[in-house]
Design a protein around this motif. Structure first.
Motif, short mmCIF file in Angstrom:
data_model
loop_
_atom_site.label_atom_id
_atom_site.label_comp_id
_atom_site.label_asym_id
_atom_site.label_seq_id
_atom_site.Cartn_x
_atom_site.Cartn_y
_atom_site.Cartn_z
N PRO A 146 -9.18 8.86 4.79
CA PRO A 146 -9.97 7.93 3.97
C PRO A 146 -9.22 7.36 2.78
O PRO A 146 -9.29 6.15 2.53
CB PRO A 146 -11.14 8.80 3.50
CG PRO A 146 -11.28 9.83 4.55
CD PRO A 146 -9.91 10.08 5.09
N ALA A 147 -8.51 8.19 2.07
CA ALA A 147 -7.82 7.70 0.88
C ALA A 147 -6.79 6.64 1.24
O ALA A 147 -6.73 5.56 0.64
CB ALA A 147 -7.13 8.88 0.17
N THR A 148 -6.00 6.94 2.24
CA THR A 148 -4.98 5.98 2.69
C THR A 148 -5.65 4.69 3.14
O THR A 148 -5.23 3.59 2.81
CB THR A 148 -4.21 6.56 3.88
OG1 THR A 148 -4.03 7.95 3.68
CG2 THR A 148 -2.88 5.87 4.02
N ARG A 149 -6.69 4.87 3.91
CA ARG A 149 -7.39 3.71 4.45
C ARG A 149 -7.81 2.79 3.31
O ARG A 149 -7.60 1.59 3.33
CB ARG A 149 -8.63 4.18 5.22
CG ARG A 149 -9.18 3.11 6.14
CD ARG A 149 -10.52 3.53 6.69
NE ARG A 149 -10.50 4.92 7.13
CZ ARG A 149 -11.57 5.69 7.18
NH1 ARG A 149 -12.75 5.21 6.81
NH2 ARG A 149 -11.49 6.94 7.58
N ARG A 150 -8.41 3.39 2.30
CA ARG A 150 -8.83 2.63 1.12
C ARG A 150 -7.68 1.80 0.56
O ARG A 150 -7.78 0.61 0.35
CB ARG A 150 -9.26 3.63 0.07
CG ARG A 150 -10.41 3.58 -0.80
CD ARG A 150 -11.42 2.60 -1.14
NE ARG A 150 -11.26 1.19 -0.90
CZ ARG A 150 -12.01 0.50 -0.06
NH1 ARG A 150 -12.96 1.08 0.64
NH2 ARG A 150 -11.82 -0.78 0.11
N ARG A 151 -6.56 2.49 0.37
CA ARG A 151 -5.43 1.81 -0.24
C ARG A 151 -4.98 0.61 0.59
O ARG A 151 -4.72 -0.46 0.09
CB ARG A 151 -4.26 2.80 -0.39
CG ARG A 151 -3.94 3.06 -1.86
CD ARG A 151 -2.76 4.00 -2.00
NE ARG A 151 -2.76 5.05 -0.98
CZ ARG A 151 -1.66 5.45 -0.35
NH1 ARG A 151 -0.50 4.89 -0.63
NH2 ARG A 151 -1.73 6.43 0.53
N ALA A 160 0.83 -1.21 0.00
CA ALA A 160 0.00 0.00 0.00
C ALA A 160 0.86 1.26 0.00
O ALA A 160 0.35 2.37 -0.10
CB ALA A 160 -0.91 -0.01 1.22
N GLY A 161 2.15 1.07 0.12
CA GLY A 161 3.05 2.20 0.12
C GLY A 161 2.93 3.07 1.36
O GLY A 161 3.03 4.29 1.32
N VAL A 162 2.66 2.44 2.46
CA VAL A 162 2.60 3.20 3.72
C VAL A 162 3.50 2.51 4.74
O VAL A 162 4.15 1.52 4.44
CB VAL A 162 1.17 3.23 4.27
CG1 VAL A 162 0.23 3.93 3.31
CG2 VAL A 162 0.68 1.82 4.57
#
Lengths: 343, 343
Positions: A32-37, A13-15
């Motif tokens: 939200p966006a990060t969570r989605r990924r 996820a690149g986190v």
DNA sequence: ACGGGCGCATGAAACGTTTCACAAGGTAGT
DNA sequence: ACTACCTTGTGAAACGTTTCATGCGCCCGT
């Protein structure tokens, strides 16, 4: 497929590691966006949390154990179902252990559960009195709730049903129907429940007056077979010395007695009345539906579990409670007024 | 008291971390004197292994799970006891989960068990056919053994009893007694066991010739209540159209039917014969001891557990086996030749 | 325009084991 | 006497999480 963990998810996820953990445990603190990924990555990888690691870190687990005397006794399966409902609703898991009345087996289970660092323990101990292993669990900070066992101990909660009252109810019912010669079938007498139920019956009859006789037929176990045996003995008695009613410490016993009486040619309730205890489903479904002393079996389990979770959630010392339920007489077709003796 | 671990023990015994671990896992590789010192330290500290840590490191756990359809059905409690014996003998722990016939609940259990990385899984799935979640477990390398369910799938072991044969046995018994009009009570038909037992009965009767009629009374569940209901319907039939024998898919059902018939004034076996299935203990203990098709319940559990452990221990790909047991007719007092119809 | 807060993400530390490569000392074989 | 090996013990790395102190950028209020 991916046997690996959070790390791989993070990479995909690149986190960072921590972010994935946050998604899992505090989703709101993640954009939200990060969570989605992250969630997508989890999906694609088929990632599944590793409970061992989680609990190693967290220190405590989410599983609660219940140790019962006999998994195949419907009484306990109902208690289990009650506890199960509560524990599962709280997001936990209930593991059922069977001691089979064997102290050694009980000990092994407790050892394993201690190693597992379970969240808490519901138990109907095989033996009464001080219980070293149990003390240790309590010392270790694992909450323990005694089920269906009055608690001499004050350092833990307990949930029980008033067996003395139950005995009274049964005996009073029979006395009021006019029975003057009653048998109590149950055993071994060392079991607290058996002793209490007998004591209750005896007390009620004394109070009722009228010199009612309460004869004790002690059995080796609380099983159907034991009941059948007891019934044979009773059938063998000359009619004059035969009780006109039987109060069994247990429905299994009562079912056995019912069967034995039928074999012996005695009809229930015409020739002899019969009262059971527990009000298991099979009691109502017997060929002669049994009058029985009902216990809130499921509620017993539910309450025990609630007490346990409450204690587990309370950080500070918590006031140990002892809940006692009232049994209830359920009158069905196995009891009636005694026939007049042939005079 | 000491909440801490191996480290503290090591310090106290004046040895290194690794040595303590060796004492625990490979006692022979440690000099007796050192071993003694370590064991003493363990005792004094009241140290107890932390399973989470152990399994985190080891990758797999020693607990095996069994997911059953109904914990309060004596059939399953016996299967559980069989499995339990094997797993405990192997030093493992069996956790019992109850799906209660609810696919959602089953799913939640499987999810939890997957997180726990259980050693293996015994399961009687709620639904037949492909089972995504189960596939996943298998893919993940967790051995799964199907219990009491024939396996279409080839990627796992299964243990079952030949239900078709069981149906044949029951039907043949009744046909040989001279019954010409038999009812099959069971349902829902979507349950594989029910369908198979019926199919077996139908096949046997066809082969037996003589145009025996097999009437189906479908029930909503395999419970005592459902059986009682079915019996009421049967009692309501005019005598000429009433079957002279009933074959139930299940003992619970049969017990209900027995009760319903008794209420309706029909005697078993004089007026109507009755055959159950499972041969649970309550069947033998019923007021009219039931003729029933016995299954090796405990052995079913034992074998399933053995297969599972075997698979779990085998590193390489392992040949999946499908064990099928033979049911056995147990004749008791609920079956007899039909009375001559009043002509 | 500046400091304080806030929202979001980071990465390292810690949880308690087991495992593994290695070291130290002793014994035996040549 | 030298090598080889065995026995016993060591300590660091790894298992997969969660937590926590920290950092970075941005908005807001003054």
């Amino acid at each position: 497929m991916a046997v690996t963990g959070i790390k791989e998810v993070a990479r995909r996820a690149g986190v960072s590691l921590g972010t994935v953990s946050n998604v899992l445990n505090r989703p709101d603190s993640v954009a939200p966006a990060t969570r989605r990924r992250v969630l997508d990555a989890i999906d694609e990888l088929g990632y599944v949390r590793n409970d061992s690691a989680r609990h190693l870190r967290a220190g405590s687990s989410r599983t609660v154990a219940i140790v019962v005397l006999d998994v195949s006794n419907p009484f306990f399966t109902d208690v289990v179902q009650g506890a199960e409902a509560v524990v599962e609703a709280a997001g936990g898991m209930l593991v059922v252990c069977n001691s089979g009345q064997d102290p050694a087996r009980e000990g092994r289970h407790l050892a394993t559960l201690e190693e597992q660092r379970v969240r808490g323990l519901l138990i109907t101990p095989v033996e009464n009195g001080r219980h070293e292993r149990l003390e240790r669990l309590v010392d270790r900070g694992i909450p323990v709730v005694l089920v269906d066992r009055g608690s001499g101990q004050l350092n833990r909660c307990s949930v029980a049903v008033d067996d003395v009252l139950g005995g009274r109810l049964a005996a009073t019912h029979l006395a009021e129907l006019g029975h003057r010669h009653i048998a109590f079938v149950g055993g071994p007498a060392s079991i607290a429940q058996v002793a209490d139920r007998h004591a209750g019956a005896a007390a009620a009859l004394t109070e009722h007056g009228g010199g009612i006789e309460l004869e004790v037929v002690e059995t080796k176990a609380l099983s159907v077979t034991a009941g059948r045996q007891a019934a044979e003995d009773i059938c063998a008695l000359p009619q004059a010395r035969r009780p006109t009613a039987i109060f069994c410490a247990n429905d299994l016993l009562a079912l056995g007695v019912l069967q034995g009486l039928t074999i012996g040619g005695l009809r229930v309730p015409e020739d002899i009345s019969l009262v059971g205890y527990d009000d298991i489903d099979f009691a109502a479904a017997a060929a002669v539906p049994l009058t029985s002393v009902g216990q809130p079996r499921e509620q017993l389990g539910r309450t025990a579990a609630q007490l346990l979770l409450e204690e587990a959630d309370t950080d500070a010392a918590h006031g140990h409670r002892h809940v006692v339920f009232q049994p209830q007489l359920v009158v069905r077709q196995s009891t009636a007024a005694p026939r007049r003796r042939t005079r």
